[in-house]
Design an enzyme around this catalytic site. Sequence first.
Site, PDB file in Angstrom:
ATOM      1  CG  HIS A 188      53.138  -8.152  57.192  1.00  0.00           C
ATOM      2  ND1 HIS A 188      53.012  -8.969  56.085  1.00  0.00           N
ATOM      3  CD2 HIS A 188      51.946  -7.506  57.298  1.00  0.00           C
ATOM      4  CE1 HIS A 188      51.806  -8.830  55.560  1.00  0.00           C
ATOM      5  NE2 HIS A 188      51.133  -7.961  56.276  1.00  0.00           N
ATOM      6  CG  HIS A 232      56.112 -12.068  54.091  1.00  0.00           C
ATOM      7  ND1 HIS A 232      56.412 -10.907  53.420  1.00  0.00           N
ATOM      8  CD2 HIS A 232      55.257 -11.730  55.086  1.00  0.00           C
ATOM      9  CE1 HIS A 232      55.751  -9.900  53.968  1.00  0.00           C
ATOM     10  NE2 HIS A 232      55.056 -10.369  54.989  1.00  0.00           N
ATOM     11  CB  CYS A 263      58.961  -8.793  54.801  1.00  0.00           C
ATOM     12  SG  CYS A 263      60.007 -10.073  54.065  1.00  0.00           S
TER      13      CYS A 263
END
Length: 352
Positions: free
Chosen positions: A327, A315, A267
Site C-alpha cells: 500500500h 484506505h 492509496c
Amino acid sequence: MAAHRKPRQRSTGGSKARTAATIALAGAATATGFDGTGHAEPQLSPAQVKAKVDELYQEAEVATEKYNGAKEKADAAGQRLKDLQDQAARKEERLNSARDALGSVAAAQYRAGGLDPAVQLALSDDPDRYLGNAEFVERAGNRQNAAVAGVRRQLREIEQLRGAAHIELTSLKSRQTELKQHKKTITGKLGSARQLLSRLGVQERSRLGASPDRASRSAGPRDTLAAPGSASAQAPNSRAAAAVSYAYQKLGSPYVWGATGPNAFDCSGLVQAAYRAAGVALPRTTYSQIAAGRRVSRSELLPGDLVFFYAGISHVGIYVGNGRMIHAPNPSVPVRVAPLDEMPFAGATRVV
C-alpha cells in the site's frame, strides 16, 4: 524635614515600581501558560507525537479520498461539457449552411420582386421571434416550408444543447469549489503533521523509524525479489497476478495525495494503477473500489484482492499473501509491504 521626606517618597516610588513590574511579569508568565504559547506549551513524547501525526495523516487521507471523488466528478462534468459544446458547434455549422441556402432563395426572390416572409424569419438574428411566429412558415411554399422547418428544428436543438451545457458548467464550478475545500483540508492536516515532526530531533525520528513495528512494515530485498513470484502464483487469475506484480515494482515510490502514478501514488491511486496495468478499469476512490467486485472475507483472501481499512473505508491496499499487503501509507513513508494488522481492517473485495 522636607529634605528627609523626598528621599522616602523616592524610595517608596521605587518599591512600588519594582512591585508593579514583578506583578506584570508574573501576569505575563501566567497569560503565556494559559495561552498555550511559548515555553509553557506541554512537551509531547516522541510516541505521543507519532500518535498525533498518524491521526493527522489518517484525517488527511479521508479528505484525499473526498478530493479524488470530487475530481473524478469534475473531470466527468468537464468532459460532458466539452462534448455538448462540440455537438453545438457541429449543429451551428449545419445551421449556417441551411441559412446560407435560404439566403440564396431570398436573393432570387428579391431579384424576382419580393422576399418571402418565411425566409425573412429564417434569416432573422432573433430565434425567439422566429419561433414565436410559426404561422408565417405556413404561408411558404412546400419546398421553402421544409427548409424553414429544418432551420427551426436545428435552432431548437442548439438551444437545448446550450441549456444542457449550462447545467454541466454549473456542476463543474460546484465541483471545483469542492476541490478547493478538500485541498485546503489536506494541506492543513499535512502541514500540522510536519510541524509536529519538526519538534523531534533527528535521532528521535530515526528511533521511531527503527521501532519493531515499523521495521516489520518495511520492504526489504527479500520482499522485493522473492515474494512477487510466490504471490503471483497464488493469485486467482492472470490479471490479479499482473496487478500484484505491478505493485511490487512500485515499492519505494513516494506517496503524493491525488497521484495515480507512474512515479507517485496515493492509496487508491496505487490500486487503480496496478489494475489498469493488468487491463482492468477500477473507480478512483476507496468508497467506489470496495463496491467494484465481489466481497470476500478475511479468511478467503488471495493475492490481488483489495483490502480496506477504517470505518469510513478511507484506505486501501493490495493483498499479497501471508497476511501482508502492498500500500501507499502516507507522505512520510513510501509504497511498501505491510501487515494487515497495521490498521483496523474494514473489508475486502475481489475485482477479477
